[in-house]
Write an enzyme that holds these catalytic residues in place. Structure first.
Site, PDB file in Angstrom:
ATOM      1  N   HIS A  61      -6.713  -2.920 -11.684  1.00  0.00           N
ATOM      2  CA  HIS A  61      -5.706  -2.622 -10.665  1.00  0.00           C
ATOM      3  C   HIS A  61      -5.859  -1.182 -10.166  1.00  0.00           C
ATOM      4  O   HIS A  61      -5.738  -0.907  -8.964  1.00  0.00           O
ATOM      5  CB  HIS A  61      -4.314  -2.844 -11.269  1.00  0.00           C
ATOM      6  N   GLU A  64      -8.712  -1.015  -7.799  1.00  0.00           N
ATOM      7  CA  GLU A  64      -8.325  -1.607  -6.503  1.00  0.00           C
ATOM      8  C   GLU A  64      -7.713  -0.533  -5.611  1.00  0.00           C
ATOM      9  O   GLU A  64      -8.050  -0.417  -4.432  1.00  0.00           O
ATOM     10  CB  GLU A  64      -7.320  -2.745  -6.738  1.00  0.00           C
ATOM     11  N   HIS A  65      -6.824   0.275  -6.165  1.00  0.00           N
ATOM     12  CA  HIS A  65      -6.208   1.356  -5.378  1.00  0.00           C
ATOM     13  C   HIS A  65      -7.247   2.394  -4.967  1.00  0.00           C
ATOM     14  O   HIS A  65      -7.290   2.825  -3.814  1.00  0.00           O
ATOM     15  CB  HIS A  65      -5.123   2.047  -6.213  1.00  0.00           C
ATOM     16  N   GLU A 136       4.887   2.911 -10.042  1.00  0.00           N
ATOM     17  CA  GLU A 136       4.869   1.460  -9.816  1.00  0.00           C
ATOM     18  C   GLU A 136       5.111   0.711 -11.133  1.00  0.00           C
ATOM     19  O   GLU A 136       5.872  -0.265 -11.181  1.00  0.00           O
ATOM     20  CB  GLU A 136       3.510   1.077  -9.222  1.00  0.00           C
TER      21      GLU A 136
END
Length: 422
Positions: A61, A64-65, A136
């Site tokens: 993840h 991905e950012h 987040e």
């Protein structure tokens, strides 16, 4: 290039494997205005192994950012300048990057390929992202719906890669380094592990000049398969936690019942068939059109908050049913009894089988009008690239005995957990 024609729908699916190993699947729709393209790597949150070490949870993840954030520009700015909308997501088993555009499709395709093929990581940019993703993570940890889902999966596969949140946790992402990201990228973003799916008014032949600009990078599929086998063993050797209760600020308690089925042993079209058949069984019991659902609703066992999620991947296979309720024990005891009764008295399901089957067919026919829906259903390596049009054929061929046999196999070998947040 291979073309498969579906004359009854006036559709064609084009496929090719590039010299560098990347799979490309295109469903041209000449009468549509927009194009949807998605580039996926078979690399998700469960993949935390490298050849000689592990990397922190949440790195898929995190990457991905970071892939959007290049040394001197952000890929989202390039999409915006070309009039496209873009997004990305990470699951347990994959990371996908996508765009939708009505114009400049080939230019946007170049942005997508640049985004995925040209990483740039630096300590300064990593530190900045650790703060953003940390916020987040904290937000999701306070979300009861997210907690009930991921904590139930953690019960089903305790102390395995599946027990960690897709985003990782504050401590794990704080450990991610530039070296971790580059090493992980080289292992899991090799072209042979990538699939590009496209749906819209464009053909594969029109895209090939852009795709042939990609480097013919050599791949190491043997090492990748070895790591994936190790991950599979980690998941299959995990144990089930029978029950957990967590205290959180909720108005109404949240309850979840989880089933861990046997790891799927089939691949290709048979994998797709079993996934579709089990989905129909769940619809027969728990869709709003089901007599069983209506009875559960009218007796107060379930309510409008009720929902279920079924996941079938190469290494795991689970079902989660959840709701908000002041009577979790009734839910935990009634649902298993309902499932067993349905399997033992299948004549109760026969009357509604055709209805549910037709609803599944109708949903897929409707999906053909969506470039997003179609592109997301062009298949994977796991199901042998069984696409939306193939699924219609499979569903038409399913009968109730087959559906029941597949459901029976799942529940007979399953293990169960309960999870309560109050």
């Amino acid at each position: 290039m291979h073309q498969k024609h579906y004359k009854q729908y006036d559709e064609v699916v084009e496929t090719t494997r590039l010299a560098n190993g990347m799979e490309v699947i295109v469903n041209p729709k000449p009468r549509f205005n927009s194009t949807y393209a998605m580039l996926t790597t078979n690399f998700g949150s469960i993949d935390v192994r490298l050849a000689n070490r592990s990397v922190p949870a949440g790195i898929a993840h995190f990457m991905e950012h970071k892939l959007f954030d290049k040394q001197h520009y952000d890929s989202s700015d390039h999409y915006a300048a070309l009039g496209a909308s873009d997004n990305a997501f990470t699951s347990f088993t994959q990371t996908s990057y996508l765009f939708t555009a009505t114009d400049n499709v080939l230019a946007n395709l170049r942005v997508l390929l640049d985004l995925v093929y040209h990483p740039f990581f630096s300590p300064e940019k990593i530190a900045k992202e650790q703060g953003i993703i940390g916020q987040e993570i904290l937000m999701y940890q306070d979300d009861p719906n997210s907690r009930i889902y991921f904590d139930t999966i953690a019960n089903l596969y305790s102390h395995s890669p599946l027990s960690a949140d897709i985003a990782g946790d504050i401590d794990s992402i704080a450990q991610i380094t530039e070296a971790d990201l580059y090493a992980t990228y080289r292992q899991y973003y090799q072209p042979g592990n990538l699939t590009l799916t496209v749906c819209g008014p464009i053909t594969l032949a029109e895209m090939l000049p852009v795709l042939h600009e990609l480097p013919a990078t050599s791949a190491n599929p043997a090492e990748l398969r070895r790591l994936q086998q190790q991950t599979k063993r980690d998941i299959q050797n995990s144990t089930v936690v029978p029950a957990t209760t967590t205290t959180l600020a909720v108005t109404t308690p949240k309850a979840a019942l989880g089933y861990r089925g046997p790891a799927p042993v089939v691949r290709g079209r048979e994998f797709a068939k079993q996934e579709l058949a089990f989905g129909i069984f769940l619809q027969l019991l728990f869709s709003e059109d089901s007599d069983i659902y209506q009875n559960l609703y009218q007796t107060g066992i379930i309510n409008d908050s009720f929902g279920f999620d079924f996941e079938m991947e190469a290494d795991y296979h689970f079902l989660i049913l959840a709701l908000d309720t002041d009577h979790p024990d009734r839910f935990f005891t009634t649902i298993p009894a309902v499932i067993q009764k349905a399997l033992q008295e299948p004549q109760r399901l026969a009357r509604q089988f055709k209805l549910i089957q037709n609803e599944e067919l109708g949903a897929r026919i409707t999906q053909m009008n969506s470039v997003t829906g179609t592109a997301n259903q062009l298949g994977t390596t796991l199901d042998g690239y069984t696409n939306l049009f193939d699924e219609i054929e499979i569903i038409n061929q399913l009968d109730l005995p087959t559906v029941l046999q597949i459901a029976q196999t799942f529940f007979q070998a399953s293990q169960k957990t309960t999870n309560l947040i109050k």
